[in-house]
Design a protein around this motif. Structure first.
Motif, PDB file in Angstrom:
ATOM      1  N   ASN A 242       0.821  -1.208   0.000  1.00  0.00           N
ATOM      2  CA  ASN A 242       0.000   0.000   0.000  1.00  0.00           C
ATOM      3  C   ASN A 242       0.859   1.263   0.000  1.00  0.00           C
ATOM      4  OD1 ASN A 242      -2.533  -1.311   0.014  1.00  0.00           O
ATOM      5  ND2 ASN A 242      -2.334  -1.714   2.203  1.00  0.00           N
ATOM      6  N   PRO A 243       0.295   2.385  -0.469  1.00  0.00           N
ATOM      7  CA  PRO A 243       1.060   3.636  -0.518  1.00  0.00           C
ATOM      8  C   PRO A 243       1.595   4.024   0.854  1.00  0.00           C
ATOM      9  CG  PRO A 243      -1.050   3.872  -1.638  1.00  0.00           C
ATOM     10  CD  PRO A 243      -1.082   2.552  -0.954  1.00  0.00           C
ATOM     11  N   LYS A 244       2.809   4.570   0.857  1.00  0.00           N
ATOM     12  CA  LYS A 244       3.435   4.949   2.123  1.00  0.00           C
ATOM     13  C   LYS A 244       3.561   6.455   2.298  1.00  0.00           C
ATOM     14  CE  LYS A 244       6.089   0.673   2.571  1.00  0.00           C
ATOM     15  NZ  LYS A 244       7.430   0.050   2.641  1.00  0.00           N
ATOM     16  N   GLY A 245       3.369   7.205   1.235  1.00  0.00           N
ATOM     17  CA  GLY A 245       3.527   8.651   1.327  1.00  0.00           C
ATOM     18  C   GLY A 245       2.465   9.369   0.531  1.00  0.00           C
ATOM     19  N   LYS A 246       2.490  10.684   0.613  1.00  0.00           N
ATOM     20  CA  LYS A 246       1.491  11.523  -0.047  1.00  0.00           C
ATOM     21  C   LYS A 246       1.525  11.352  -1.554  1.00  0.00           C
ATOM     22  CE  LYS A 246       0.009  16.359  -0.329  1.00  0.00           C
ATOM     23  NZ  LYS A 246       0.313  17.757   0.068  1.00  0.00           N
TER      24      LYS A 246
END
Length: 330
Positions: A242-246
């Motif tokens: 899953n995405p970890k940053g903006k």
């Protein structure tokens, strides 16, 4: 005026409003694209830019910021919706341009990298924004093409509804709406494929992406929830990160693969099937697979069986070319 005529007039007015909205938003879209191209992008082409450009940004990273937005801009400026037309004529314009819409795939797949670089050089791009007296920052402008395809789909759907209710010629608009849906699927598939990590082959050689979704697999009493990509030539099992940053999106870490010409499946019950990987008539692996729900289970069964059938027909045609002719006759 009769109630029937009054209702028809309201539907006609709604149709006119949707067409006007499509034209006006298209004009505004082209205007926003022009700001990106003529203000921000052109700065990189001047020998003496009006705002000093960081050297590493100018040399390598700028191409990842703008990708092919200039191509998208010139195409929309010249070829798409430019004036008021009947729904049927508008549908023709969209359908004629299906191949050009696919240029969005390259743009979509680069979105995270583009937004990250812009945020990394925020002070520079903000200085450019102020120089050209723009209210929106560059990342806001770069998101606009991402939003435009779903807007087309929604507006075409809104156009088809009153046409169908008035028994007008709604089919061309529905065809245009379906075309945009296909393009969105292709664009999203392309973006997902680009985010598969650690696959050692050439992903472009695996054929068309047919389906992708979660699939829980049991092997040696251990259950693992994979994100699985079904291509015409191979099944690739990955772990979704899953995405970890903006400015990041999900990625897919490669775990294993099964060639389509070496797989068989067998339904065990309504929510479960076995997938057997065989090499030279020796069973290499037997996975017990579970779809996320019954609908997805059926989709997996259908899609995999279709590809197995196609593989068998291809092999049969290579061994005996007459079989292909026989199928065509039938």
């Amino acid at each position: 005026m009769s109630i029937r005529n009054s209702k028809k007039l309201k539907k006609l007015q709604h149709l006119e409003n949707v067409i006007r909205e499509l034209i006006e938003t298209e004009e505004n879209y082209v205007k926003n694209l022009s700001i990106v191209v003529e203000c921000y992008l052109q700065e990189f082409r001047f020998p003496y830019p009006r705002v000093s450009i960081p050297s590493d940004l100018r040399e390598r990273k700028a191409q990842f910021v703008f990708v092919n937005i200039e191509d998208i801009y010139f195409w929309h400026k010249e070829a798409l919706v430019k004036h008021r037309q009947s729904p049927k004529e508008l549908a023709k314009v969209f359908l004629k341009c299906e191949s050009q819409f696919h240029m969005y795939a390259k743009y979509f797949s680069n979105k995270d990298k583009s937004q990250f670089i812009v945020s990394e050089y925020e002070s520079y791009f903000d200085a450019v924004r102020k120089h050209f007296n723009q209210k929106l920052d560059l990342n806001n402008f770069l998101c606009i093409p991402i939003q435009r395809l779903p807007q087309y789909q929604l507006l075409l759907k809104e156009m088809a509804k009153p046409l169908k209710e008035m028994e007008g010629d709604w089919r061309p608009i529905c065809e245009a709406q379906s075309m945009i849906a296909r393009v969105l699927t292709t664009v999203n598939d392309f973006t997902a494929i680009q985010r598969i990590n650690d696959f050692h082959g050439d992903i472009a050689d695996q054929g068309k992406l047919v389906y992708h979704n979660f699939l829980t697999c049991k092997h040696n009493e251990k259950k693992t929830r994979f994100y699985v990509f079904l291509f015409t030539r191979i099944i690739i099992f990955t772990k979704k990160i899953n995405p970890k940053g903006k400015y990041s999106s999900a990625t897919y870490n490669y775990k294993l693969e099964i060639p389509m010409n070496k797989v068989t499946i067998k339904e065990l019950h309504s929510k479960c099937f076995s997938m057997i990987y065989t090499e030279r008539n020796i069973e290499v692996m037997n996975l017990i697979c579970f779809g996320e729900n019954q609908t997805i289970h059926k989709l997996w069964m259908q899609k995999i069986n279709e590809q197995i059938r196609m593989q068998r027909e291809l092999i049969a045609d290579l061994v005996n070319p007459l079989t292909e002719c026989e199928r065509e006759v039938v």
